[in-house]
Design a protein around this motif. Structure first.
Motif, PDB file in Angstrom:
ATOM      1  N   THR A 188       0.827  -1.193   0.000  1.00  0.00           N
ATOM      2  CA  THR A 188       0.000   0.000   0.000  1.00  0.00           C
ATOM      3  C   THR A 188       0.870   1.256   0.000  1.00  0.00           C
ATOM      4  OG1 THR A 188      -1.735  -1.160   1.204  1.00  0.00           O
ATOM      5  CG2 THR A 188      -1.804   1.239   1.244  1.00  0.00           C
ATOM      6  N   LEU A 189       0.521   2.221  -0.825  1.00  0.00           N
ATOM      7  CA  LEU A 189       1.228   3.501  -0.844  1.00  0.00           C
ATOM      8  C   LEU A 189       0.741   4.331   0.336  1.00  0.00           C
ATOM      9  CD1 LEU A 189       0.881   4.221  -4.664  1.00  0.00           C
ATOM     10  CD2 LEU A 189       2.771   3.075  -3.493  1.00  0.00           C
ATOM     11  N   ASN A 190       1.657   4.859   1.114  1.00  0.00           N
ATOM     12  CA  ASN A 190       1.282   5.523   2.365  1.00  0.00           C
ATOM     13  C   ASN A 190       2.109   6.791   2.534  1.00  0.00           C
ATOM     14  OD1 ASN A 190       0.348   6.185   4.856  1.00  0.00           O
ATOM     15  ND2 ASN A 190       1.062   4.341   5.882  1.00  0.00           N
ATOM     16  N   ARG A 191       1.784   7.787   1.727  1.00  0.00           N
ATOM     17  CA  ARG A 191       2.546   9.038   1.762  1.00  0.00           C
ATOM     18  C   ARG A 191       1.847  10.060   2.646  1.00  0.00           C
ATOM     19  NH1 ARG A 191       4.416  11.525  -3.763  1.00  0.00           N
ATOM     20  NH2 ARG A 191       6.440  10.656  -3.250  1.00  0.00           N
ATOM     21  N   HIS A 192       2.595  10.602   3.606  1.00  0.00           N
ATOM     22  CA  HIS A 192       2.083  11.625   4.524  1.00  0.00           C
ATOM     23  C   HIS A 192       0.827  11.149   5.245  1.00  0.00           C
ATOM     24  CE1 HIS A 192       5.041  14.060   2.634  1.00  0.00           C
ATOM     25  NE2 HIS A 192       4.375  14.222   1.518  1.00  0.00           N
ATOM     26  N   GLY A 193       0.754   9.838   5.489  1.00  0.00           N
ATOM     27  CA  GLY A 193      -0.393   9.302   6.198  1.00  0.00           C
ATOM     28  C   GLY A 193      -1.620   9.083   5.348  1.00  0.00           C
ATOM     29  N   VAL A 194      -1.570   9.411   4.071  1.00  0.00           N
ATOM     30  CA  VAL A 194      -2.716   9.222   3.172  1.00  0.00           C
ATOM     31  C   VAL A 194      -2.422   8.005   2.299  1.00  0.00           C
ATOM     32  CG1 VAL A 194      -4.157  10.229   1.380  1.00  0.00           C
ATOM     33  CG2 VAL A 194      -3.209  11.681   3.180  1.00  0.00           C
ATOM     34  N   ARG A 195      -3.229   6.984   2.453  1.00  0.00           N
ATOM     35  CA  ARG A 195      -2.984   5.735   1.745  1.00  0.00           C
ATOM     36  C   ARG A 195      -3.717   5.701   0.412  1.00  0.00           C
ATOM     37  NH1 ARG A 195      -2.960   1.157   6.558  1.00  0.00           N
ATOM     38  NH2 ARG A 195      -1.190   2.037   7.666  1.00  0.00           N
ATOM     39  N   LEU A 196      -3.072   5.050  -0.530  1.00  0.00           N
ATOM     40  CA  LEU A 196      -3.650   4.894  -1.855  1.00  0.00           C
ATOM     41  C   LEU A 196      -3.196   3.557  -2.402  1.00  0.00           C
ATOM     42  CD1 LEU A 196      -5.261   6.708  -4.015  1.00  0.00           C
ATOM     43  CD2 LEU A 196      -3.042   6.916  -5.132  1.00  0.00           C
ATOM     44  N   GLY A 197      -4.079   2.881  -3.072  1.00  0.00           N
ATOM     45  CA  GLY A 197      -3.703   1.614  -3.677  1.00  0.00           C
ATOM     46  C   GLY A 197      -2.891   1.828  -4.932  1.00  0.00           C
ATOM     47  N   SER A 198      -1.919   0.960  -5.154  1.00  0.00           N
ATOM     48  CA  SER A 198      -1.140   1.061  -6.386  1.00  0.00           C
ATOM     49  C   SER A 198      -2.028   0.899  -7.608  1.00  0.00           C
ATOM     50  CB  SER A 198      -0.036   0.002  -6.386  1.00  0.00           C
ATOM     51  OG  SER A 198      -0.585  -1.298  -6.206  1.00  0.00           O
ATOM     52  N   SER A 199      -3.126   0.164  -7.451  1.00  0.00           N
ATOM     53  CA  SER A 199      -4.034  -0.033  -8.581  1.00  0.00           C
ATOM     54  C   SER A 199      -4.636   1.280  -9.058  1.00  0.00           C
ATOM     55  CB  SER A 199      -5.154  -1.011  -8.204  1.00  0.00           C
ATOM     56  OG  SER A 199      -5.873  -0.552  -7.083  1.00  0.00           O
ATOM     57  N   ASP A 200      -4.795   2.258  -8.135  1.00  0.00           N
ATOM     58  CA  ASP A 200      -5.315   3.570  -8.535  1.00  0.00           C
ATOM     59  C   ASP A 200      -4.331   4.282  -9.459  1.00  0.00           C
ATOM     60  OD1 ASP A 200      -6.812   4.163  -5.302  1.00  0.00           O
ATOM     61  OD2 ASP A 200      -7.735   3.458  -7.146  1.00  0.00           O
ATOM     62  N   VAL A 201      -3.032   4.143  -9.167  1.00  0.00           N
ATOM     63  CA  VAL A 201      -2.011   4.745 -10.024  1.00  0.00           C
ATOM     64  C   VAL A 201      -1.980   4.042 -11.374  1.00  0.00           C
ATOM     65  CG1 VAL A 201       0.462   5.192 -10.297  1.00  0.00           C
ATOM     66  CG2 VAL A 201      -0.640   5.533  -8.073  1.00  0.00           C
ATOM     67  N   TYR A 202      -2.047   2.714 -11.358  1.00  0.00           N
ATOM     68  CA  TYR A 202      -2.029   1.972 -12.616  1.00  0.00           C
ATOM     69  C   TYR A 202      -3.218   2.351 -13.497  1.00  0.00           C
ATOM     70  CZ  TYR A 202       1.220  -0.918  -9.907  1.00  0.00           C
ATOM     71  OH  TYR A 202       2.258  -1.358  -9.130  1.00  0.00           O
ATOM     72  N   ALA A 203      -4.378   2.489 -12.867  1.00  0.00           N
ATOM     73  CA  ALA A 203      -5.574   2.846 -13.641  1.00  0.00           C
ATOM     74  C   ALA A 203      -5.431   4.223 -14.271  1.00  0.00           C
ATOM     75  CB  ALA A 203      -6.806   2.793 -12.743  1.00  0.00           C
ATOM     76  N   ALA A 204      -4.769   5.138 -13.567  1.00  0.00           N
ATOM     77  CA  ALA A 204      -4.590   6.492 -14.092  1.00  0.00           C
ATOM     78  C   ALA A 204      -3.690   6.518 -15.323  1.00  0.00           C
ATOM     79  CB  ALA A 204      -4.006   7.397 -13.007  1.00  0.00           C
ATOM     80  N   LEU A 205      -2.818   5.503 -15.438  1.00  0.00           N
ATOM     81  CA  LEU A 205      -1.835   5.499 -16.531  1.00  0.00           C
ATOM     82  C   LEU A 205      -2.186   4.541 -17.654  1.00  0.00           C
ATOM     83  CD1 LEU A 205       1.384   5.535 -14.305  1.00  0.00           C
ATOM     84  CD2 LEU A 205       0.288   7.482 -15.427  1.00  0.00           C
ATOM     85  N   ASP A 206      -3.273   3.811 -17.493  1.00  0.00           N
ATOM     86  CA  ASP A 206      -3.635   2.784 -18.479  1.00  0.00           C
ATOM     87  C   ASP A 206      -3.762   3.329 -19.894  1.00  0.00           C
ATOM     88  OD1 ASP A 206      -3.537   0.591 -16.925  1.00  0.00           O
ATOM     89  OD2 ASP A 206      -5.682   0.453 -16.523  1.00  0.00           O
ATOM     90  N   SER A 207      -4.299   4.525 -20.026  1.00  0.00           N
ATOM     91  CA  SER A 207      -4.627   5.042 -21.360  1.00  0.00           C
ATOM     92  C   SER A 207      -3.492   5.841 -21.998  1.00  0.00           C
ATOM     93  CB  SER A 207      -5.884   5.925 -21.275  1.00  0.00           C
ATOM     94  OG  SER A 207      -5.662   7.020 -20.397  1.00  0.00           O
ATOM     95  N   LEU A 208      -2.364   6.001 -21.289  1.00  0.00           N
ATOM     96  CA  LEU A 208      -1.270   6.768 -21.865  1.00  0.00           C
ATOM     97  C   LEU A 208      -0.562   5.946 -22.943  1.00  0.00           C
ATOM     98  CD1 LEU A 208       0.508   8.678 -18.952  1.00  0.00           C
ATOM     99  CD2 LEU A 208      -1.204   9.503 -20.544  1.00  0.00           C
ATOM    100  N   PRO A 209      -0.408   6.496 -24.147  1.00  0.00           N
ATOM    101  CA  PRO A 209       0.257   5.744 -25.221  1.00  0.00           C
ATOM    102  C   PRO A 209       1.740   5.564 -24.949  1.00  0.00           C
ATOM    103  CG  PRO A 209      -0.199   7.995 -25.925  1.00  0.00           C
ATOM    104  CD  PRO A 209      -0.870   7.810 -24.595  1.00  0.00           C
ATOM    105  N   GLY A 210       2.285   4.460 -25.431  1.00  0.00           N
ATOM    106  CA  GLY A 210       3.709   4.195 -25.326  1.00  0.00           C
ATOM    107  C   GLY A 210       4.119   3.460 -24.069  1.00  0.00           C
ATOM    108  N   ILE A 211       3.199   3.274 -23.108  1.00  0.00           N
ATOM    109  CA  ILE A 211       3.527   2.606 -21.848  1.00  0.00           C
ATOM    110  C   ILE A 211       2.909   1.214 -21.842  1.00  0.00           C
ATOM    111  CG2 ILE A 211       3.302   2.654 -19.346  1.00  0.00           C
ATOM    112  CD1 ILE A 211       3.211   5.673 -19.484  1.00  0.00           C
ATOM    113  N   GLN A 212       3.751   0.208 -21.719  1.00  0.00           N
ATOM    114  CA  GLN A 212       3.247  -1.158 -21.678  1.00  0.00           C
ATOM    115  C   GLN A 212       2.784  -1.555 -20.281  1.00  0.00           C
ATOM    116  OE1 GLN A 212       6.159  -3.906 -23.168  1.00  0.00           O
ATOM    117  NE2 GLN A 212       6.207  -3.022 -25.220  1.00  0.00           N
ATOM    118  N   GLU A 213       3.564  -1.187 -19.267  1.00  0.00           N
ATOM    119  CA  GLU A 213       3.270  -1.630 -17.912  1.00  0.00           C
ATOM    120  C   GLU A 213       3.957  -0.701 -16.922  1.00  0.00           C
ATOM    121  OE1 GLU A 213       2.897  -5.942 -15.616  1.00  0.00           O
ATOM    122  OE2 GLU A 213       4.504  -5.641 -17.071  1.00  0.00           O
TER     123      GLU A 213
END
Length: 665
Positions: A525-550
């Motif tokens: 789990t990402l836990n920056r400054h006490g605010v947690r975020l799932g890595s899946s949220d970051v992956y979902a944000a980048l899914d549609s960017l061209p040129g990135i496989q993973e």
């Protein structure tokens, strides 16, 4: 007055004042419990041992000491069903909001401060009126017990009122801060099928007003179950005419709140803990468990008294917001701050604590480190004479900030580092007015919490790192997960490693003198400054960017108290990781996931390692980044491409980040 320490035991940085310790609520409680049992508890350790050995005796004493209101008596305190099926106080009927609103004090219940300095004070009677009005409106719209009501809101009085109104009628609350994009909020709320949404027009951050009306509109479109939307004028932006209800109308009545008393385990709220894969899991907590635990946490461990002011920097999508609201249970005045903690300068939270005479101030380890780097002298620059406790949570707190607080804030300010989680909306370990504080250590387990450190074979260990476990049930453990038939996901999350024992996912060391040292998350789990975020949220944000496989994002706690969050990307052959692509990646994370979790650096790698079933190996990579040898983080046969895993050793401490400068100084 300092006590001599045993050989090999570090000297405390803070010790209880005997007079203050004798007057503390926890001392009064210990005497109250002793009169009931005939057994005295001479120190905190003895009181804790009794509290976990005699769960019915301890929790019934908490119930009676704080005068919990119930429509019916309980049949028993706790049944014998093993975790996670343990039942607490069957037969009782309670309501959280009834307790939060029972104080009748002359001072304010809530002080809400915006980043621009504007301030709203709400008295206890005015809070009751607003809650009663909103609750009456909800009932008029047909909202009943068990229905879900959600908020897309900043940290203002509106959020507290909407929550308490929801809880008063027995509906179920969930909230999300407006730094989440509509898609991120919808990923949580759609699971709940809410019938009402409270949505603000925006929030302030870092000197700017952020208009979120279009995001709120998008969120509404993503929630087909909605029957009603309430618009809140936090920024005072113009509102298009339509069917939505204005906050001024909804909260403007004169109704007294009416409280629906519900079974002890009736759902109160759903908090979302961001897992490393899949959709965020909705954790359901009950009215009774939260009531009982938060009275114990705030009243005994933190010694909060009626009328005292409680300021903890948080957002509505972090469990600390829920604990802040619970200060109302004790008659405390809550100070809400919505904005950046370092705007217009790094001393903002110290300034707020001084202005509002906070008795307890809660911050993140990152804020303390930032204050150190900024050269702030809070004890000299601000009047912090009211401050008794400085709380810290969200990440492990290293030794240096304890010493800095002593020297630059005040020697009688107790640093209370706590470890807990959204999972139990509480703490497993922390401090009390009667416990010493050692630099870099959490003073003691919380009363009623049978916390331990276990090795891989399930053996209790002292003086070495193990898994943080809880061996006996807590009343604030989840009622369950949302949409989790048979509690399968719940069991898999906490009870698969050690059947019948809660494994939390933290590395912890129990010291010989009874304190605990948390080394960080054992999951990803990402836990920056006490605010947690799932890595899946970051992956979902980048899914549609061209040129990135993973992509692979890691949040790694560092030995010096820092936190490094790199993003590793696998690119198409024709794509180059240039400044333009880095900018697009950061903007995508900022707008589609969270501005708090923009990566520190972005690095191109040839491949990512996966398990044999295709899951990204986030935890093994994190451990490599923290300095663990590749051979110790995973078996070769468990990895689809061991060379891809071994590649990350070049980013370990002392190495150089490819194309992005030094990994460490």
């Amino acid at each position: 007055m300092s006590r001599p320490t045993a050989p090999g035991v570090p000297a405390p940085v803070w010790e209880p004042d005997p007079i203050e310790a004798k007057a503390a609520r926890i001392t009064e409680f210990a005497e109250f419990a002793a009169r009931r049992t005939g057994v005295t508890h001479p120190d905190y350790t003895a009181l804790w041992e009794w509290s976990v050995e005699d769960l019915p005796g301890f929790w019934s004493a908490v119930w009676d000491y704080f005068g919990i209101l119930s429509g019916t008596p309980y049949d028993e305190v706790v049944d014998e069903t093993p975790m996670p099926g343990t039942r607490w106080f069957p037969g009782t009927r309670v309501n959280y909001a009834e307790h939060a609103l029972r104080a009748d004090l002359p001072g304010p219940a809530i002080i809400s401060v915006n980043e621009d300095g504007s301030e709203v004070r709400t008295s206890w009677s005015e809070l009751r009126r607003q809650v009663g009005s909103v609750a009456a409106w909800l009932r008029e719209q047909g909202v009943t017990a068990g229905d879900r009501v959600v908020g897309y809101l900043p940290n203002t009085t509106h959020a507290v009122v909407a929550f308490l109104a929801t809880a008063s009628i027995g509906a179920v609350w969930s909230a999300c801060g407006q730094d989440y994009a509509a898609s991120g909020a919808a990923a949580r709320f759609t699971q709940l099928e809410p019938v009402v949404l409270f949505a603000a027009d925006g929030y302030r951050w870092n000197g700017k007003a952020h208009d979120r009306r279009s995001e709120a509109d998008e969120l509404c479109a993503l929630l087909p179950s909605l029957r009603h939307v309430v618009r809140l004028p936090v920024l005072g932006l113009p509102r298009e005419p339509g069917d939505d209800a204005p906050w001024e109308t909804v909260s403007g009545g004169a109704d007294e709140p009416v409280f629906a008393r519900l079974p002890f385990d009736a759902p109160l709220w759903v908090l979302f803990s961001s897992g490393t894969t899949g959709v965020p899991k909705g954790i359901v907590h009950g009215h009774g468990g939260v009531l009982l635990d938060h009275h114990r946490l705030l009243g005994l461990q933190l010694d909060l008294r009626p009328g005292e002011r409680f300021l903890w920097y948080t957002t509505p999508n972090w469990m600390m917001w829920n604990i802040v609201v619970s200060a109302l249970l004790l008659g405390g005045t809550i100070v809400l701050y919505d904005g950046s903690p370092v705007h217009p300068d790094p001393g903002r939270l110290w300034q707020l604590a001084a202005e509002h005479r906070a008795v307890l101030l809660g911050v993140s380890p990152g804020y303390l480190h930032g204050s150190t780097r900024a050269g702030i002298e809070p004890g000299r620059e601000y009047d912090l004479s009211s401050l008794k406790v400085l709380g810290s949570t969200g990440a492990p707190l290293t030794a240096q900030p304890y010493l800095w607080v002593r020297d630059h804030v005040g020697p009688r300010v107790q640093v209370v580092s706590v470890t807990g989680g959204t999972d139990v909306v509480s703490a497993f370990a922390g401090s009390a007015p009667t416990t010493p504080v050692w630099p870099g250590e959490i003073s003691a387990p919380m009363l009623g919490v049978a916390v331990d450190s276990w090795d891989a074979e399930g053996r209790s260990v002292v003086g070495e790192v193990g898994e943080l476990v809880v061996t006996r049930p807590m009343p604030s453990m989840p009622v369950g997960f949302w949409n989790d038939p048979g509690h399968q996901r719940y069991r898999e999350s906490y009870f698969d490693t050690y059947p019948g024992v809660w494994r939390h996912g933290d590395w912890v060391t129990r010291t010989p003198h009874g304190s605990l040292i948390v080394s960080g998350r054992s999951d990803a789990t990402l836990n920056r400054h006490g605010v947690r975020l799932g890595s899946s949220d970051v992956y979902a944000a980048l899914d549609s960017l061209p040129g990135i496989q993973e992509t692979l994002v890691i949040g790694a706690e560092l030995p010096d108290g820092g936190y490094w969050m790199p993003l590793f990307v696998v690119l198409d052959k024709e794509t180059e990781l240039d400044d333009a692509l880095r900018t697009r990646i950061k903007e995508a994370v900022r707008t589609r996931a969270s501005p708090r979790h923009v990566p520190d650096t972005i690095v191109s790698v040839p491949a990512l390692p996966h398990t044999r079933t295709g899951k990204k190996m986030e935890v093994p990579v994190k451990r490599i980044l923290q300095g663990v040898a590749v051979e110790k983080v995973a078996h070769r046969q468990a990895v689809d491409d061991f060379d891809a895993l071994a590649y990350f050793s070049r980013f370990a401490p002392g190495a150089t980040v490819d194309g992005a400068g030094a990994r460490h100084a």
